[in-house]
Design a protein around this motif. Structure first.
Motif, PDB file in Angstrom:
ATOM      1  N   VAL A  12       0.703  -1.337  -0.015  1.00  0.00           N
ATOM      2  CA  VAL A  12       0.138  -0.002   0.032  1.00  0.00           C
ATOM      3  C   VAL A  12       0.766   1.104   0.027  1.00  0.00           C
ATOM      4  O   VAL A  12       0.592   2.343  -0.705  1.00  0.00           O
ATOM      5  N   ASP A  13       1.915   1.363   0.563  1.00  0.00           N
ATOM      6  CA  ASP A  13       2.820   2.409   0.660  1.00  0.00           C
ATOM      7  C   ASP A  13       3.518   2.601  -0.720  1.00  0.00           C
ATOM      8  O   ASP A  13       3.822   3.502  -1.168  1.00  0.00           O
ATOM      9  N   ASP A  14       3.727   1.574  -1.285  1.00  0.00           N
ATOM     10  CA  ASP A  14       4.409   1.559  -2.918  1.00  0.00           C
ATOM     11  C   ASP A  14       3.338   2.198  -3.820  1.00  0.00           C
ATOM     12  O   ASP A  14       3.640   2.847  -4.642  1.00  0.00           O
ATOM     13  N   LEU A  15       2.069   1.958  -3.505  1.00  0.00           N
ATOM     14  CA  LEU A  15       1.070   2.416  -3.998  1.00  0.00           C
ATOM     15  C   LEU A  15       0.481   4.060  -3.851  1.00  0.00           C
ATOM     16  O   LEU A  15      -0.442   4.710  -4.439  1.00  0.00           O
ATOM     17  N   GLY A  16       1.077   4.287  -2.924  1.00  0.00           N
ATOM     18  CA  GLY A  16       0.961   5.693  -2.465  1.00  0.00           C
ATOM     19  C   GLY A  16      -0.464   6.131  -1.845  1.00  0.00           C
ATOM     20  O   GLY A  16      -0.743   7.110  -1.846  1.00  0.00           O
ATOM     21  N   LEU A  17      -0.978   5.018  -1.305  1.00  0.00           N
ATOM     22  CA  LEU A  17      -2.217   5.073  -0.722  1.00  0.00           C
ATOM     23  C   LEU A  17      -2.130   5.363   0.832  1.00  0.00           C
ATOM     24  O   LEU A  17      -1.071   5.195   1.318  1.00  0.00           O
ATOM     25  N   GLN A  18      -3.614   5.297   1.500  1.00  0.00           N
ATOM     26  CA  GLN A  18      -3.640   5.344   2.960  1.00  0.00           C
ATOM     27  C   GLN A  18      -3.947   4.122   3.347  1.00  0.00           C
ATOM     28  O   GLN A  18      -4.322   3.066   2.748  1.00  0.00           O
ATOM     29  N   PHE A  19      -3.751   3.829   4.607  1.00  0.00           N
ATOM     30  CA  PHE A  19      -4.146   2.350   5.319  1.00  0.00           C
ATOM     31  C   PHE A  19      -5.347   2.525   6.321  1.00  0.00           C
ATOM     32  O   PHE A  19      -5.406   3.387   6.991  1.00  0.00           O
ATOM     33  N   THR A  20      -5.875   1.469   6.429  1.00  0.00           N
ATOM     34  CA  THR A  20      -6.853   1.300   7.600  1.00  0.00           C
ATOM     35  C   THR A  20      -6.750  -0.219   8.070  1.00  0.00           C
ATOM     36  O   THR A  20      -7.538  -0.972   7.428  1.00  0.00           O
ATOM     37  N   PRO A  21      -6.051  -0.466   8.926  1.00  0.00           N
ATOM     38  CA  PRO A  21      -5.856  -1.827   9.638  1.00  0.00           C
ATOM     39  C   PRO A  21      -6.810  -1.988  10.539  1.00  0.00           C
ATOM     40  O   PRO A  21      -7.096  -0.901  11.589  1.00  0.00           O
ATOM     41  N   GLU A  22      -7.567  -3.045  10.628  1.00  0.00           N
ATOM     42  CA  GLU A  22      -8.621  -3.529  11.769  1.00  0.00           C
ATOM     43  C   GLU A  22      -7.972  -4.395  12.509  1.00  0.00           C
ATOM     44  O   GLU A  22      -7.714  -5.583  12.070  1.00  0.00           O
ATOM     45  N   LEU A  23      -7.823  -4.170  13.991  1.00  0.00           N
ATOM     46  CA  LEU A  23      -7.450  -5.234  14.903  1.00  0.00           C
ATOM     47  C   LEU A  23      -8.540  -6.000  14.965  1.00  0.00           C
ATOM     48  O   LEU A  23      -9.642  -5.774  15.647  1.00  0.00           O
ATOM     49  N   LYS A  24      -8.608  -7.300  14.554  1.00  0.00           N
ATOM     50  CA  LYS A  24      -9.753  -8.254  14.537  1.00  0.00           C
ATOM     51  C   LYS A  24      -9.714  -8.805  16.162  1.00  0.00           C
ATOM     52  O   LYS A  24      -8.752  -8.952  16.821  1.00  0.00           O
ATOM     53  N   THR A  25     -11.006  -8.786  16.593  1.00  0.00           N
ATOM     54  CA  THR A  25     -11.273  -9.427  18.158  1.00  0.00           C
ATOM     55  C   THR A  25     -10.632 -10.709  17.952  1.00  0.00           C
ATOM     56  O   THR A  25     -11.210 -11.687  17.337  1.00  0.00           O
ATOM     57  N   PRO A  26     -10.179 -11.093  18.967  1.00  0.00           N
ATOM     58  CA  PRO A  26      -9.563 -12.692  19.041  1.00  0.00           C
ATOM     59  C   PRO A  26     -10.691 -13.549  19.275  1.00  0.00           C
ATOM     60  O   PRO A  26     -11.521 -13.226  19.948  1.00  0.00           O
ATOM     61  N   ARG A  27     -10.384 -14.673  18.592  1.00  0.00           N
ATOM     62  CA  ARG A  27     -11.367 -15.676  18.878  1.00  0.00           C
ATOM     63  C   ARG A  27     -10.598 -16.823  19.815  1.00  0.00           C
ATOM     64  O   ARG A  27     -11.432 -17.918  19.795  1.00  0.00           O
ATOM     65  N   VAL A  28      -9.681 -16.351  20.308  1.00  0.00           N
ATOM     66  CA  VAL A  28      -9.224 -17.299  21.539  1.00  0.00           C
ATOM     67  C   VAL A  28      -8.881 -16.571  22.843  1.00  0.00           C
ATOM     68  O   VAL A  28      -8.934 -15.192  22.662  1.00  0.00           O
ATOM     69  N   PRO A  29      -8.943 -17.285  23.943  1.00  0.00           N
ATOM     70  CA  PRO A  29      -8.810 -16.531  25.258  1.00  0.00           C
ATOM     71  C   PRO A  29      -7.348 -15.623  25.081  1.00  0.00           C
ATOM     72  O   PRO A  29      -6.425 -16.198  24.582  1.00  0.00           O
TER      73      PRO A  29
END
Length: 371
Positions: free
Chosen positions: A167-184
């Motif tokens: 995404v950096d090489d494409l010159g775009l912005q980022f939106t990372p989503e921290l996924k809610t864990p499915r393990v304890p």
């Protein structure tokens, strides 16, 4: 699309050059309608269709590497893992064929495998066949409004580092989503890999790549993650997005609206509910108008992002768009109604971005209206 001023305006832009716009956010890459999600191919397709922000849903492996997966436990429907006996055996629930009126089952999580093991898998369209009696049959089931045509090559799972580099090489912005864990958490039990450590690891990955905070729109469904970032990472938290689906269950929508006040007081700046939270049918029983959720969020000064366009089936069948159109299903009867919805979201609700599984639709509208 129904005849009218909106159709005429959109038609007038048919020969315009479509440029990247941050109003168009690539959901799981933005090419997910036809390409396996969270892959290089989906990201490139969404980018070519004008998405100015690209998503990676972030989760962790057994050896605590961060990878792009929409759900920590979706490998059985998004990859070929059940067709690889040695890896299928390591799944939380290995593949079990359909039998005696019971559907086929499997649950395979990123936390079941090391990064090296995950890198041997091939991505596929998100689907499964509940009637399957073999692993190969279980991997089928792609809905008719999607396609397997472009899923015939082996596209590997992306790491968070690889996503950032692309995404950096494409010159775009980022939106990372921290996924809610499915393990304890902590994972494993008794370790120091807590929810906070996981949330910090995602931020640290962007810091290590020297990505400026203003290019990053961190997201989570967990309010506690937002509170952690607001305290520990205020620069990144300026654009932190609280994803909200708290009004899905019967009778919970009023409390979802009421909670907006608490979020604003805590310092949250961006709220991201699903499409149906933001619109309803007008008093004339024909028009689409902003909902009480939308008007309340605006009064509180919250900026609104929404999800996910083009995730539904046909809008002119008996489903009328299903979940994502449930609040306006009564006035949804043709595929052109997607633009009626977008128009209200843009001009009346005032959303600042729209996630889409097929970025062209949002990008076209945004370019036509100068968003």
């Amino acid at each position: 699309m129904d005849e009218g001023p909106l159709k005429n305006k959109l038609a007038s832009c048919s020969e315009n050059e479509i440029k990247p716009t941050a109003w168009s956010i690539g959901h799981r890459g933005g090419g997910t309608l036809q390409f396996p999600e969270e892959t290089y191919e989906s990201i490139m397709a969404g980018t070519r269709m004008g998405a100015g922000i690209q998503e990676c849903d972030v989760t962790f492996t057994k050896d605590k590497s961060l990878v792009c997966r929409h759900d920590q436990c979706d490998l059985h429907t998004t990859t070929n893992v059940v067709a690889i006996p040695a890896l299928n055996a390591k799944c939380t629930v290995p593949f079990k064929p359909a039998a005696n009126s019971s559907p086929a089952t499997a649950t395979c999580c990123t936390s079941d495998f090391t990064l090296a093991e995950l890198k041997t898998l091939c991505s596929k369209m998100d689907a499964s066949n509940p009637l399957a009696t073999t692993p190969a049959a279980y991997l089928t089931g792609t809905p008719g409004y999607r396609t397997d045509l472009y899923a015939r090559t082996c596209s590997p799972i992306l790491t968070l580092d690889e996503y950032i580099s692309l995404v950096d090489d494409l010159g775009l912005q980022f939106t990372p989503e921290l996924k809610t864990p499915r393990v304890p958490m902590p994972f494993p039990p008794g370790s120091n890999y807590t929810q906070a450590a996981y949330a910090q690891q995602m931020i640290d990955t962007f810091k290590a790549a020297k990505i400026k905070p203003e290019r990053v729109w961190i997201q989570s469904f967990l309010y506690d993650d937002l509170l952690y970032w607001l305290k520990a990472e205020p620069k990144f938290a300026k654009q932190a997005v609280l994803l909200d689906e708290s009004g899905d269950e019967a009778g919970t929508f009023p409390s979802a609206v009421a909670n907006l006040t608490n979020y604003a007081k805590a310092g949250v700046k961006y709220i991201a509910p699903p499409l149906p939270y933001l619109v309803t049918v007008g008093k004339d029983s024909k028009s689409i108008v902003p909902s009480v959720y939308a008007t309340t969020a605006k009064k509180l000064g919250l900026k609104i992002i929404t999800w996910s366009l083009e995730r539904s089936g046909w809008l002119n069948d008996e489903s009328h768009g299903g979940y994502y159109y449930e609040s306006i299903g009564g006035v949804t009867n043709n595929d052109g109604d997607v633009f009626n919805l977008l128009h209200v979201l843009a001009q009346e609700v005032g959303v600042v971005g729209v996630f889409s599984d097929w970025s062209a639709t949002v990008s076209y509208y945004a370019n036509c209206f100068g968003l």
